[in-house]
Design a protein around this motif. Structure first.
Motif, PDB file in Angstrom:
ATOM      1  N   PRO A 286    -109.735  98.043 -82.400  1.00 57.50           N
ATOM      2  CA  PRO A 286    -109.259  97.305 -81.398  1.00 57.50           C
ATOM      3  C   PRO A 286    -109.119  95.746 -81.677  1.00 57.50           C
ATOM      4  CG  PRO A 286    -109.882  99.325 -80.340  1.00 57.50           C
ATOM      5  CD  PRO A 286    -110.516  99.287 -81.674  1.00 57.50           C
ATOM      6  N   VAL A 287    -108.220  95.119 -81.406  1.00 56.62           N
ATOM      7  CA  VAL A 287    -108.364  93.555 -81.368  1.00 56.62           C
ATOM      8  C   VAL A 287    -108.032  92.918 -80.048  1.00 56.62           C
ATOM      9  CG1 VAL A 287    -107.849  91.367 -82.308  1.00 56.62           C
ATOM     10  CG2 VAL A 287    -108.000  93.406 -83.704  1.00 56.62           C
ATOM     11  N   GLU A 288    -108.812  92.268 -79.168  1.00 57.47           N
ATOM     12  CA  GLU A 288    -108.557  92.079 -77.961  1.00 57.47           C
ATOM     13  C   GLU A 288    -107.091  91.303 -77.942  1.00 57.47           C
ATOM     14  OE1 GLU A 288    -110.322  89.259 -74.323  1.00 57.47           O
ATOM     15  OE2 GLU A 288    -111.255  89.368 -76.162  1.00 57.47           O
ATOM     16  N   GLY A 289    -106.045  91.631 -77.204  1.00 51.57           N
ATOM     17  CA  GLY A 289    -104.817  90.954 -76.867  1.00 51.57           C
ATOM     18  C   GLY A 289    -103.750  91.215 -77.998  1.00 51.57           C
ATOM     19  N   TRP A 290    -104.307  92.204 -78.845  1.00 52.78           N
ATOM     20  CA  TRP A 290    -103.306  92.931 -79.813  1.00 52.78           C
ATOM     21  C   TRP A 290    -103.159  94.340 -79.682  1.00 52.78           C
ATOM     22  CZ3 TRP A 290    -101.181  89.932 -83.980  1.00 52.78           C
ATOM     23  CH2 TRP A 290    -101.413  88.677 -83.961  1.00 52.78           C
ATOM     24  N   LYS A 291    -101.668  94.791 -79.441  1.00 53.89           N
ATOM     25  CA  LYS A 291    -101.392  96.248 -79.458  1.00 53.89           C
ATOM     26  C   LYS A 291    -101.176  96.689 -80.976  1.00 53.89           C
ATOM     27  CE  LYS A 291     -98.052  99.574 -77.478  1.00 53.89           C
ATOM     28  NZ  LYS A 291     -96.845  99.678 -76.820  1.00 53.89           N
ATOM     29  N   ALA A 292    -101.814  97.726 -81.335  1.00 52.70           N
ATOM     30  CA  ALA A 292    -101.570  98.570 -82.637  1.00 52.70           C
ATOM     31  C   ALA A 292    -100.981  99.832 -82.615  1.00 52.70           C
ATOM     32  CB  ALA A 292    -102.847  98.607 -83.280  1.00 52.70           C
ATOM     33  N   VAL A 293     -99.923  99.903 -83.544  1.00 52.24           N
ATOM     34  CA  VAL A 293     -99.115 101.113 -83.603  1.00 52.24           C
ATOM     35  C   VAL A 293     -99.131 101.614 -85.079  1.00 52.24           C
ATOM     36  CG1 VAL A 293     -96.720 102.164 -83.511  1.00 52.24           C
ATOM     37  CG2 VAL A 293     -97.539 100.382 -81.521  1.00 52.24           C
ATOM     38  N   ILE A 294     -99.376 102.721 -85.299  1.00 53.01           N
ATOM     39  CA  ILE A 294     -99.661 103.556 -86.349  1.00 53.01           C
ATOM     40  C   ILE A 294     -98.270 104.461 -86.568  1.00 53.01           C
ATOM     41  CG2 ILE A 294    -100.793 104.949 -88.006  1.00 53.01           C
ATOM     42  CD1 ILE A 294    -103.316 104.222 -86.626  1.00 53.01           C
TER      43      ILE A 294
ATOM     44  N   THR B 281     -99.192  93.688 -82.852  1.00 56.06           N
ATOM     45  CA  THR B 281     -98.354  92.658 -81.781  1.00 56.06           C
ATOM     46  C   THR B 281     -99.154  91.990 -80.844  1.00 56.06           C
ATOM     47  OG1 THR B 281     -96.451  93.903 -82.126  1.00 56.06           O
ATOM     48  CG2 THR B 281     -96.537  92.167 -80.519  1.00 56.06           C
ATOM     49  N   ALA B 282     -99.275  90.921 -80.822  1.00 56.26           N
ATOM     50  CA  ALA B 282    -100.092  89.984 -79.835  1.00 56.26           C
ATOM     51  C   ALA B 282     -99.699  89.930 -78.629  1.00 56.26           C
ATOM     52  CB  ALA B 282    -100.541  88.597 -80.296  1.00 56.26           C
ATOM     53  N   ASP B 283    -100.221  89.652 -77.657  1.00 63.48           N
ATOM     54  CA  ASP B 283     -99.708  89.052 -76.189  1.00 63.48           C
ATOM     55  C   ASP B 283     -99.723  87.713 -76.272  1.00 63.48           C
ATOM     56  OD1 ASP B 283    -102.050  88.190 -75.394  1.00 63.48           O
ATOM     57  OD2 ASP B 283    -102.832  90.016 -74.457  1.00 63.48           O
TER      58      ASP B 283
ATOM     59  N   SER C  79     -97.522  85.999 -84.280  1.00 64.46           N
ATOM     60  CA  SER C  79     -97.596  87.002 -83.121  1.00 64.46           C
ATOM     61  C   SER C  79     -97.456  88.242 -83.499  1.00 64.46           C
ATOM     62  CB  SER C  79     -96.319  86.405 -82.447  1.00 64.46           C
ATOM     63  OG  SER C  79     -95.325  86.664 -83.375  1.00 64.46           O
ATOM     64  N   LYS C  80     -97.264  88.672 -84.966  1.00 62.77           N
ATOM     65  CA  LYS C  80     -97.246  90.211 -85.367  1.00 62.77           C
ATOM     66  C   LYS C  80     -97.684  89.949 -86.716  1.00 62.77           C
ATOM     67  CE  LYS C  80     -93.468  93.607 -85.710  1.00 62.77           C
ATOM     68  NZ  LYS C  80     -91.911  93.751 -85.677  1.00 62.77           N
ATOM     69  N   LEU C  81     -98.418  91.127 -87.033  1.00 58.26           N
ATOM     70  CA  LEU C  81     -98.604  91.593 -88.494  1.00 58.26           C
ATOM     71  C   LEU C  81     -98.185  93.028 -88.661  1.00 58.26           C
ATOM     72  CD1 LEU C  81    -100.349  89.968 -90.615  1.00 58.26           C
ATOM     73  CD2 LEU C  81    -102.287  91.812 -90.167  1.00 58.26           C
TER      74      LEU C  81
ATOM     75  N   GLN D 227    -107.613  85.488 -87.732  1.00 57.32           N
ATOM     76  CA  GLN D 227    -107.986  86.720 -86.906  1.00 57.32           C
ATOM     77  C   GLN D 227    -108.151  87.892 -88.057  1.00 57.32           C
ATOM     78  OE1 GLN D 227    -109.572  88.494 -84.904  1.00 57.32           O
ATOM     79  NE2 GLN D 227    -108.316  88.018 -83.088  1.00 57.32           N
ATOM     80  N   ALA D 228    -109.115  88.642 -87.889  1.00 53.42           N
ATOM     81  CA  ALA D 228    -109.567  89.969 -88.676  1.00 53.42           C
ATOM     82  C   ALA D 228    -108.958  91.016 -87.948  1.00 53.42           C
ATOM     83  CB  ALA D 228    -110.903  89.889 -89.030  1.00 53.42           C
ATOM     84  N   PHE D 229    -108.329  91.971 -88.704  1.00 57.00           N
ATOM     85  CA  PHE D 229    -107.716  93.190 -88.568  1.00 57.00           C
ATOM     86  C   PHE D 229    -108.403  94.300 -89.282  1.00 57.00           C
ATOM     87  CE2 PHE D 229    -104.838  89.851 -87.412  1.00 57.00           C
ATOM     88  CZ  PHE D 229    -104.251  90.266 -86.074  1.00 57.00           C
TER      89      PHE D 229
END
Length: 245
Positions: A81-89, A115-117, A62-64, A128-130
Motif C-alpha cells: 500500500p501507498v498512502e493516498g493511492w488506490k491499487a488495482v490488479i 491512482t492517487a487522490d 496522478s496515475k501509474l 514516489q516508490a511503488f
C-alpha cells in the motif's frame, strides 16, 4: 606563465569539467521511471520497486499503470500500500497456456494500476516508490520487461515502453526491466500459487522530493572534481624547481 604550470592548470580544469558532466549525466538518467529488484533469482519471488519521478514543471503525476508480462507471466502478484493511492490488479487470460513448475497456467495478473487522490499526487521535483511482490520468476537470463504509463493531471501520458538494446544509446523512454539470475540453492516456487490480489500490511512512505537522487549525483561529481584538482596540484608541485641548499 610557465608552460609546465599552464599544462597543469589545463589538466585540473579538464578533470573538473569531466566530473561535472558525469554528475549531470547521472542526474539525467535517474529521472527515468525504473524498477529495482531485491532478488532476481529464477524460480523464486522478488520485491519490485518502481521509482517514479514527476518530470512536469506544471502538472502532477496522478496515475501509474504497469503492464505485466504474458509470455513469462507471474502467478502471484501482491501490492504494497501507498498512502493516498488506490491499487488495482487485473487478471487476464493468457494468449496461450504456459507451463510453470509443472502446472499449466491459463490466467495471470496482467497489469497493476495505481491512482492517487488529489492530496497525494506527485508534484514537480517529487518522486514516489511503488512496490510489488511477484513470482514465480522465469528462467535465468530472461529479460523481464515492464512497460509503464505515467499519467499527469493535465492529461499528458508518458509511456515508458521503449526497448533498450545493448550496445546502443538508451532510448528517450526506456521500459523498466530486469534480468533474472541463476536459481538460489533454497529458491522457493516449487508450487504455483493462485494469482494474488492481497495487499501487504505495511505502507510505503509518502511522496518525497527527488532531490535525494540529484544530491547523490552531485556529491559524486564533487568528489571526482576534488580528485582531479588534487591531481593538478600534485603535478604543479612536481614541476616547480627545488631550492638549492
Amino acid at each position: 606563465m610557465k608552460p609546465s604550470l599552464r599544462r597543469t592548470l589545463k589538466t585540473a580544469a579538464a578533470a573538473t569539467m569531466t566530473a561535472g558532466l558525469l554528475a549531470a549525466g547521472a542526474a539525467a538518467a535517474s529521472a527515468h521511471v525504473h524498477v529495482d529488484t531485491d532478488d532476481p533469482a529464477a524460480g523464486g519471488y522478488s520485491h519490485l520497486t518502481f521509482n517514479v519521478p514527476s518530470e512536469s514543471e506544471s502538472a502532477k503525476t496522478s496515475k501509474l499503470e504497469v503492464t505485466l508480462p504474458t509470455d513469462t507471466p507471474f502467478t502471484s502478484v501482491s501490492v504494497k500500500p501507498v498512502e493516498g493511492w488506490k491499487a488495482v490488479i487485473t487478471t487476464s487470460d493468457l494468449p496461450k497456456p504456459i507451463t510453470i513448475a509443472g502446472a499449466t497456467v491459463t490466467k495471470a495478473p496482467s497489469s497493476v494500476v495505481w491512482t492517487a487522490d488529489e492530496a497525494h499526487q506527485i508534484g514537480p521535483d517529487e518522486y514516489q516508490a511503488f512496490s510489488l511482490s511477484v513470482g514465480v520468476l522465469p528462467d535465468a537470463g530472461t529479460t523481464v520487461t515492464l512497460p509503464t504509463a505515467q499519467t499527469y493531471t493535465d492529461g499528458t501520458v508518458v509511456k515508458w515502453d521503449e526497448k533498450t538494446v545493448e550496445g546502443q544509446a538508451e532510448p528517450e523512454h526506456p521500459a523498466p526491466s530486469f534480468v533474472t539470475t541463476a536459481k538460489d540453492a533454497d529458491a522457493h516456487g516449487a508450487a504455483v500459487p493462485a494469482a494474488a490480489t492481497t495487499t501487504a500490511p505495511s505502507a510505503a512512505p509518502a511522496a518525497g522530493t527527488s532531490r535525494d537522487g540529484g544530491s547523490a549525483a552531485g556529491w559524486i561529481g564533487l568528489a571526482a572534481g576534488l580528485i582531479g584538482l588534487a591531481a593538478g596540484v600534485t603535478a604543479l608541485v612536481r614541476t616547480r624547481p627545488s631550492k638549492v641548499q
